[in-house]
Structure formats: C-alpha cells, structure tokens
Design a protein around this motif. Structure first.
Motif, short mmCIF file in Angstrom:
data_model
loop_
_atom_site.label_atom_id
_atom_site.label_comp_id
_atom_site.label_asym_id
_atom_site.label_seq_id
_atom_site.Cartn_x
_atom_site.Cartn_y
_atom_site.Cartn_z
N PHE A 1 -8.12 -19.94 5.83
CA PHE A 1 -7.93 -19.70 4.40
C PHE A 1 -7.80 -18.20 4.22
N LEU A 2 -6.54 -17.74 4.04
CA LEU A 2 -6.31 -16.31 3.89
C LEU A 2 -5.94 -16.01 2.44
N THR A 3 -6.60 -15.00 1.88
CA THR A 3 -6.31 -14.64 0.51
C THR A 3 -5.63 -13.29 0.46
N LEU A 4 -4.55 -13.22 -0.35
CA LEU A 4 -3.93 -11.93 -0.65
C LEU A 4 -4.53 -11.47 -1.96
N LEU A 5 -5.26 -10.37 -1.89
CA LEU A 5 -5.97 -9.87 -3.07
C LEU A 5 -5.40 -8.51 -3.42
N GLY A 6 -5.13 -8.33 -4.71
CA GLY A 6 -4.61 -7.03 -5.10
C GLY A 6 -4.35 -7.00 -6.58
N PRO A 7 -4.22 -5.82 -7.15
CA PRO A 7 -3.94 -5.73 -8.59
C PRO A 7 -2.54 -6.25 -8.89
N SER A 8 -2.26 -6.46 -10.15
CA SER A 8 -0.96 -6.94 -10.57
C SER A 8 0.13 -5.96 -10.12
N GLY A 9 1.21 -6.49 -9.58
CA GLY A 9 2.31 -5.63 -9.15
C GLY A 9 2.17 -5.14 -7.72
N SER A 10 1.15 -5.60 -7.01
CA SER A 10 0.94 -5.10 -5.65
C SER A 10 1.80 -5.85 -4.63
N GLY A 11 2.56 -6.86 -5.07
CA GLY A 11 3.48 -7.53 -4.17
C GLY A 11 3.00 -8.87 -3.64
N LYS A 12 1.94 -9.40 -4.21
CA LYS A 12 1.38 -10.66 -3.71
C LYS A 12 2.37 -11.82 -3.85
N THR A 13 2.89 -11.96 -5.06
CA THR A 13 3.84 -13.05 -5.28
C THR A 13 5.06 -12.90 -4.38
N ARG B 1 -2.21 -3.08 -1.82
CA ARG B 1 -1.93 -2.11 -2.86
C ARG B 1 -0.53 -1.57 -2.62
N GLY B 2 0.28 -1.62 -3.67
CA GLY B 2 1.63 -1.07 -3.58
C GLY B 2 2.42 -1.63 -2.41
N GLY B 3 2.23 -2.89 -2.10
CA GLY B 3 3.03 -3.52 -1.06
C GLY B 3 2.53 -3.26 0.35
N ARG B 4 1.37 -2.65 0.49
CA ARG B 4 0.79 -2.44 1.82
C ARG B 4 -0.57 -3.10 1.89
N ILE B 5 -0.95 -3.50 3.10
CA ILE B 5 -2.29 -4.02 3.29
C ILE B 5 -3.23 -2.84 3.49
N GLU B 6 -4.21 -2.72 2.62
CA GLU B 6 -5.19 -1.64 2.73
C GLU B 6 -6.21 -1.99 3.81
#
Ligand SMILES: Nc1ncnc2c1ncn2[C@@H]1O[C@H](COP(=O)(O)OP(=O)(O)O)[C@@H](O)[C@H]1O
Ligand SMILES: [Mg+2]
Lengths: 375, 397
Positions: A45-57, A222-227
C-alpha cells in the motif's frame, strides 16, 4: 474475490510497479514530474502524499495510461506499459469525484467492467454480489448514484474498481469529499479490503494523517519530485528534509549555524545557545542548517543532567489538548518553540510568562539542509 | 406592496409587447379559422329568411325580396365582392352570380311589375336563382361559425346534404403536403443530428482556445442573414453552379448529366439542414459540455473499448441534448417557409408555403388560419409527448 495468484513470470522480487526516470511535461516547458524513480512491491500500500499541484494525479494518470510520459519507462510486473491503452492495463481506478455513471444503477455500474470483459451473465451476477458484499452495500443495487449518500457513492466506486479483480488499484483522493468521521471509517475499511484481497495499491492524498493511517510506505512529493519515501514511522521519526518534517506532524524548526562537525553529529549555534544534533544534512562548519524537533520530544523542566541540550524558555501560551498540553515558548531566538507534555494536575503548574527550563535528546534533534522559510 | 407593483411595472413592457405582437394576432388568427361574420353582416335579411328553409325546393317568398334588397345595398356599399369571394369558395358559380345580380339590381333599379313577384325579377336577372343550389350556397357561406376551413385543410368536403366525405384522391392538396412536410422535417432533423453530433462533441471536448474558434465557426453562419445563406445555396447548387461544375470537372458526372440539386426536394433538404444545423449543434453542445471527460476515462480504465464506452456511457448522457436538439430542429423545420420557397421549386414546397399562399395570393385567411392551427396543434402535441417521454427533463440547461 479470491486471493491473487503470484505472477510467476516476473518472479517474486520484481516490483509490481516501477517508474524509471519518468518525466512529464504538459506544455513542453515546465516539468510537472521530474525524473521520477519509484518502485511499488506486490501487495504493498503505497501513498503519494503532497500538497495540491505537486503532481500526484499526474503520476496516477501516467500509470493508468491516460497520460504519456515525456521521458522514462513505466513497468508493470516487469513489462513496459507505454504502448498499452488504459483498457488493457487491467488497473482498477477510483477517481477523485468517483465518476460513477449517473444514468446507470449501482448494479449496472458494477456490471460495466465485467460486461466490457465479456464475463458470462451468471459469473457476472456472482461477482457483483460479492463486490457489493465487500463494501457492505447489499440492498442498494437498484439505486442510481444520485440517490446515494457521499459515503455510499464512495463504496460503489471502490466496488467498481475491484469487481473485475485487478491486481493493481489506484485511488485519487477518494475520501476528499467525505466528512471527517466517515473519512476515518473509510480509511480503515479501504486498508482492510486491500489487505484481504492482497492487491497492490497506489493511493493519492494530501492529508498526512490519512497517509499515516493507511500506508505501508509514503512517498512525499513536492513540485513533481519525491522528497522522501519511507514508512509512516520513518517519515515521522527520521525526516530528511525540512519540507517532510513540516508536512508530517507538528515540527519545531530553528535555523542555526554549524560550529563543529563529527561523523554523525554536529554542533550548531542558534540564538546564542549551542545545540548538539544528528547531522542529516551534508554540512560543514559555517553552513546554515535547520534543526527539526518533534514537540513531544521537548521536555519542560526535565531532571537535571538528563539531556545534553538544555536552555531557558519563556512560556507564551498553553493550550489544553485533552491528554496533552501544547506549550508555546520563546527560546533560542524563536518564539515558536512548541512542547507537547502530558497533561498533569493543574497544567503542570505552567503559567504564561513563567521562565522554564527545556531540554531534548541529541537523537531527537536533526540538523537538516536549510530551506527558504516559505516552502 | 409598492415593491411588488414596481416589480410588476418592470415586466409590463414585455407583457404589453407580447400581448400586442403575439397573443392578439394569434388569437385573431385562431378565431378567423372558424368564425367569419362578413357574409352574415352584408346579407342579414336573406340569411334570416333562409333560417327555416330546409334546403330543398324553392326558398320562402320573403327570401327573394330580402335577397334583392341586401344585394342592392351591397352593390351600393361596395361590399358585394367580399361576399362573393367567400360564398364562391362554397359554390364557385356564385362568384359571378352575386355581383352580376347585385349590379343589375342597383343600376337597373328593377322592381317587380304588377303581377310579378321578386321571385320573377331575380330569375329574370340570372336563371341561377331558380336553382336551390344557389340558395344553399348562400346559406352555407353565410354561417358565422363554420368548420369549413378545417374540413378543407384536411381535404374533406361537406356534401349538399351535410355529410362529410374525403376528396377524391387526385384532388387532395393538403394531406399530401402535411405528409411531405412531416417527412422533410424528419429527414432534416436526422441529417442535422448526424452532421451535428460529431461537431458538438469536438467543440465540447476541445481545449478552450480551439473551442472558441470552433464555436465561432458554428455561430458566424448562425448570425448571417437567412436570405443570404439560402441564396448562396442557389449559387452553389444550380445546374451551372459550383458543385455541378466541380463534379463535371472531376469527371464524376457527365456534362449533360448535371445533377438537379436545387428547385426541388434535394435543394430544400440541403438548404434547410444547413440553416438549422446550428440549433442542433448548440443544443448538443450545451449538454455535452456538462459531461465530464472523467466518465470516458473511467470507462476506459474499466476495460471498455472506445465504441462500447461511447454507446453505454457517453450517448445515454448526451440524450437530453439529442432530444432538445431534435425537438427544436423538427419544430423549426415544420414551420419553415423562406428556404423551401426560394430553393424548393414546386416539388419542395411545404405546408407553410401553402399558408403563405392563402394569406397573400388567394386571400383565404380562414383556410390559412385553419392550416396554421393544425400545425400549431401538432407541434404542441409533439412537445407534450416528448415531455412525457423524458419525464419533463428537457435537455436545455
Ligand atoms: N491536463 C493538464 N494540462 C496542463 N497542466 C496540467 C494538467 N494537469 C495537471 N497540470 C498541472 O500539473 C501540475 C500537477 O498537477 P496534478 O498532477 O493535478 O497535481 P495534484 O494532483 O498533486 O494536485 C499542476 O501545476 C497542474 O496545473
Ligand atoms: Mg489531484
């Protein structure tokens, strides 16, 4: 829904999903996803977590096949999927606003993927019934989406994504529209369904609590990168970036100057105080770093000599949180130092304006690479 | 209270406008289709005297004198022509008999000589008065309330004995025209749907910039004068027109075999479909615009082929637009007048051209009104039916 057969061809060690240096740009100029490397194990179960606009969708859409990577390779079960249209990827997907077909009943919605796969009528009925059972919706088969509550629509969407027994399921902020108590209930339910079926899940949310509750691993974007990518505990206890430390849970941050460096530790000065911390950032003497401390690891009036980091602080504010007190103080040149301490009789005798002694362990204080304050 | 009056005052101009330009003419038209007092006003005496007459044998004596008096008065007042044209629709012979007699009476100052009756005078002026048919014509044409126009509009006639019968096949005019209008309207609607659906889909799901351009391409013809568009079709479609020239130049059609594309049914169909297409596209667009692209994505992720997804997911959701567009185009097509008049030739004329003919040429306004009322009724029936079928969910959002 039967347990899934292991994929023999790709072997047990091949990751189920694998992004290799995947980049995506919509306009050909700005990259929305930057050279992303990501592996998801089978059943994880992997979650992509990030603020809106960070590229998750965008990342989900790349995986589902609705967007094409500008560069890089995406593999599912070891095989590149670039040339497969979405319908052939066999991925169950729950969309942000469910995308239930409004003109079909719940049953018709669930039958749709089976019909598209030419499943025989009898097997179809069985599978629909099982899926309805799974999300505890039996009895609502004849309703249309508009006649269901938000929570029920959510369940239908999940059932529809699972009814054709995909091995990989994607969910894009599926609980965003629900109220809080329902959201928490659904978090546990989705998690338990995922465990029971053994499917691989890539889940998107901007809610860090949700990510912590549900995930095996969390990729903070964040901003399309994995922090940072780690389990919930790892992210909380050992953040490697200020952004991650701030995004997950509450965090005390202090900008400080490095005065001496050892192998894993360093000494820094901030607000006139010398503090010892774990050296996470690759820093040298004279560099600026950001210290990160969790509020519950900051002790107020500790026993003498217990911590090597100690300083005086003035109490600015005491907030009652039930089991805990949240104490905001001025120390080390910052008025935003927060401690969360057990709620003892009489608020532990703390009054606004008091001068207290605070302390914390070296192990609970991490020196991270400094970042501009606004991000 | 004053606030409410003020609000009412705001809608008053529109109300007055609607009443004056729409309700009053419409009502007048409606009334005219079954009520015509002209003959009764000009020939009151005759009609009163014929009241008890059963239509066979000679009319009663007072009728003869009344006829002479009324006709003479009509000739002097100049109203005899109007009466003649109306009564003439019942019995064409009367078109000449009435004015002839009236002017003879007025100019000759004829009176019955000693031993003579008005009967003798009238018959001497025109022997037609000896026939009961003449009197029956006057009695029938003099009714204030009549179903004559409606019977006429559906090709029925009332025989001398009052029985209603269909006209012989070769003398039917309106039923075949109604039928043709229905067929043309259906064909145009279908054509518009087939042509307009992909266009509307393209516009609804294009990027905002492209959408603006495409919408403009639909709207510019929409805003262009109807007359200009119809006449340009003549230029394109005529025998020596652009399309035929092109076909000949490419060798698809021989020079002596040029296609007859205008002044016939083909011209009507082509030009009407073109004129009405924007209505279809805009109706469809307004509904398609609200169908989230998410649905098609969901369908694809669930394993559906594009065609399956379209049929099961997109098409049903676009149905309100299809319904609204078809209804609008069909209703507009049923009443279309200018385009068939200009490019339809004789085989491309529709029922509204007949209405225009009776309004402008034959001046049989009663019949024109009856035809109009029948069309209006048909369209309203259709709308009610559509409303029932869709449960009131008309797709104009
Ligand atoms: N279809 C698109 N066309 C152009 N830009 C897009 C599109 N979808 C998303 N973006 C941009 O890509 C960035 C990431 O968006 P998204 O993946 O939706 O983020 P998230 O789901 O994390 O909120 C945003 O800046 C957004 O504006
Ligand atoms: Mg998103």
């Amino acid at each position: 829904m039967t347990a899934l057969k292991p994929d023999l061809k790709s072997g047990p060690t091949t990751p189920h999903v694998c992004f290799e240096a995947v980049s995506k740009s919509y306009d050909g100029k700005t990259l929305v996803v930057h050279s992303l490397d990501l592996e998801v194990a089978r059943g994880e179960f992997l979650t992509l977590l990030g603020p809106s606009g960070s590229g998750k969708t965008t990342i989900l859409m790349l995986l589902a096949g609705f967007e094409v990577p500008s560069a890089g390779v995406i593999r599912v079960a070891g095989k590149p999927v670039q040339d497969l249209p979405p319908r052939k990827r066999g991925i169950g997907m729950v969309f942000q606003n469910y995308a239930l077909f409004p003109h079909m009943t719940v049953r018709e919605n669930l039958e749709f993927p089976l019909e598209a796969r030419s499943v025989a009528a009898q097997a179809r009925e069985e599978r629909v019934a099982r899926a309805m059972d799974l999300v505890r919706l039996s009895g609502l088969a004849g309703r249309r989406p508009a006649q269901l509550s938000g929570g029920q629509q959510q369940r239908v969407a999940i059932a529809r994504a699972l009814v054709f027994e995909p091995e990989l399921v994607l969910m894009d902020e599926p609980l965003g529209a629900l109220d809080r108590s329902l959201r928490e209930e659904m978090q546990y339910e989705i998690r338990s369904i995922q465990r029971r079926l053994g499917v691989t899940m890539v889940y998107v949310t901007h809610d860090q609590r949700e990510a912590m509750v549900m995930s095996d691993r969390i990729a903070v974007l964040r901003g399309g990168r994995i922090e940072q990518i780690a389990g919930p505990e790892g992210l909380y206890e050992e953040p490697e970036r200020v952004f991650v430390a701030n995004f997950i849970g509450e965090n005390n941050r202090l900008d400080a100057e490095v005065t001496s460096v050892e192998k894993h530790l360093c000494e820094v000065v901030t607000g006139g105080e010398t503090i010892r911390a774990i050296k996470v950032a690759d820093c040298e003497v004279g560099d600026t770093v950001t210290l990160s401390m969790r509020p519950e690891r900051v002790a107020v009036n500790p026993r003498d000599g217990l911590y090597s980091n100690e300083t005086d602080a003035i109490v600015e504010d005491v907030v009652f949180l039930g089991g805990q007190l949240r104490v905001r103080m001025t120390a080390c040149g910052s008025d935003q130092i927060v401690a969360k301490i057990p709620n003892m009789l009489g608020h532990g005798g703390l009054l606004v304006g008091d001068t207290v002694r605070i302390g914390w362990a070296v192990a609970d204080c991490r020196a991270l690479a400094a970042e501009p304050a606004h991000s | 209270m004053t606030a409410r009056w003020r609000a009412a005052a705001l809608v008053l101009p529109l109300l007055i406008y609607t009443v004056v330009t729409f309700l009053v003419p419409l009502t007048t038209m409606l009334v005219r289709s079954f009520y015509d007092p002209v003959v009764a006003e000009v020939l009151p005496g005759v009609l009163a005297a014929l009241d008890d007459w059963n239509g066979s044998g000679d009319p009663p004596e007072p009728a003869w004198e009344a006829a002479a008096t009324d006709l003479r008065a009509a000739a002097e007042a100049g109203t005899v022509g109007r009466v003649a044209s109306r009564v003439g629709r019942v019995d064409p012979d009367l078109r000449t008999v009435l004015p002839g007699t009236a002017f003879a009476l007025a100019e000759g100052g004829l009176r019955p000589a000693r031993g003579q009756t008005w009967h003798d005078v009238m018959v001497s002026v025109d022997s037609a008065w000896a026939s009961p048919d003449t009197w029956r014509g006057i009695k029938e044409g003099g009714r204030r309330f009549t179903s004559r126009h409606y019977l006429n509009a559906v090709d029925l006639t009332r025989g001398p004995d009052g029985s209603v019968a269909a006209r012989p096949e070769d003398r039917r005019i309106y039923l075949p025209l109604f039928w043709r209008t229905l067929q043309v309207s259906l064909a145009v609607t279908l054509l518009c749907l087939v042509l307009g659906y992909p266009v509307a889909h393209l516009i609804a799901h294009a990027s905002p910039r492209k959408r603006g351009i495409l919408l403009a391409l639909v709207l510019v013809p929409f805003w262009t004068s109807l007359l200009a568009r119809t006449t340009s079709w003549i230029v394109l479609l005529q025998n020596q027109g652009v399309i035929n020239d092109l076909l000949v130049a490419t060798g698809l059609v021989a020079d002596d075999g040029r296609l007859a594309l205008v002044y016939n049914m083909a011209g009507t169909l082509i030009a009407m479909a073109h004129v009405l297409l924007p209505f279809m596209v805009l109706s469809l667009y307004s509904v398609m615009n609200s169908i989230s692209p998410q649905y098609m994505r969901a369908a694809a992720s669930l394993g559906a082929r594009p065609w399956h997804a379209f049929r099961k997911v997109y098409w049903p959701q676009s149905l309100p637009g299809v319904g609204a567009g078809c209804l609008m185009v069909f209703i507009l097509a049923i009443g279309y007048y200018i385009t068939p008049a200009l490019v339809g030739g004789s085989s491309g004329q529709l029922i509204s051209n007949m209405v225009a003919y009776h309004m402008q040429q034959s001046l049989n306004w009663g019949l024109a009104a009856a035809l109009g009322v029948l069309m209006l009724g048909g369209v309203m029936l259709l709308y009610v039916l559509y409303d029932r079928l869709t449960g009131g969910r008309v797709g104009i959002r």
